[in-house]
Design a protein around this motif. Structure first.
Motif, PDB file in Angstrom:
ATOM      1  N   UNK A 176       0.826  -1.204   0.000  1.00  0.00           N
ATOM      2  CA  UNK A 176       0.000   0.000   0.000  1.00  0.00           C
ATOM      3  C   UNK A 176       0.858   1.250   0.000  1.00  0.00           C
ATOM      4  N   UNK A 177       0.196   2.378   0.046  1.00  0.00           N
ATOM      5  CA  UNK A 177       0.892   3.663   0.067  1.00  0.00           C
ATOM      6  C   UNK A 177       0.886   4.215   1.485  1.00  0.00           C
ATOM      7  N   UNK A 178       2.054   4.608   1.978  1.00  0.00           N
ATOM      8  CA  UNK A 178       2.161   5.160   3.318  1.00  0.00           C
ATOM      9  C   UNK A 178       2.075   6.686   3.310  1.00  0.00           C
ATOM     10  N   UNK A 179       2.719   7.314   2.308  1.00  0.00           N
ATOM     11  CA  UNK A 179       2.751   8.773   2.303  1.00  0.00           C
ATOM     12  C   UNK A 179       3.155   9.308   0.936  1.00  0.00           C
ATOM     13  N   UNK A 180       2.565  10.435   0.525  1.00  0.00           N
ATOM     14  CA  UNK A 180       3.008  11.080  -0.706  1.00  0.00           C
ATOM     15  C   UNK A 180       4.161  12.035  -0.423  1.00  0.00           C
ATOM     16  N   UNK A 181       4.967  12.288  -1.436  1.00  0.00           N
ATOM     17  CA  UNK A 181       5.978  13.330  -1.362  1.00  0.00           C
ATOM     18  C   UNK A 181       5.529  14.434  -2.305  1.00  0.00           C
ATOM     19  N   UNK A 182       5.414  15.633  -1.781  1.00  0.00           N
ATOM     20  CA  UNK A 182       4.955  16.766  -2.577  1.00  0.00           C
ATOM     21  C   UNK A 182       6.082  17.779  -2.711  1.00  0.00           C
TER      22      UNK A 182
END
Length: 53
Positions: free
Chosen positions: A36-42
């Motif tokens: 799964x996805x834990x966190x986006x980088x923006x």
């Protein structure tokens, strides 16, 4: 009609635990180790707390 379809699609995603944010640029996604996805980088820093709930 497009807004109604978008609202239904957004509600469906949120109903499955997706933290859906529109208008946010994401440069990469960090995995959680379980597929799964834990966190986006923006590029502008972390997304702000949503105000839509």
């Amino acid at each position: 009609m497009r807004r109604q379809i978008g609202a239904v699609a957004a509600d469906l995603q949120r109903g499955h635990g997706v933290d859906l944010r529109c208008g946010v640029t994401v440069s990469s996604l960090e995995g959680d180790g379980d597929g799964g996805c834990a966190a986006p980088t923006c590029p502008t820093g972390p997304p702000s707390t949503p105000t839509w709930r």
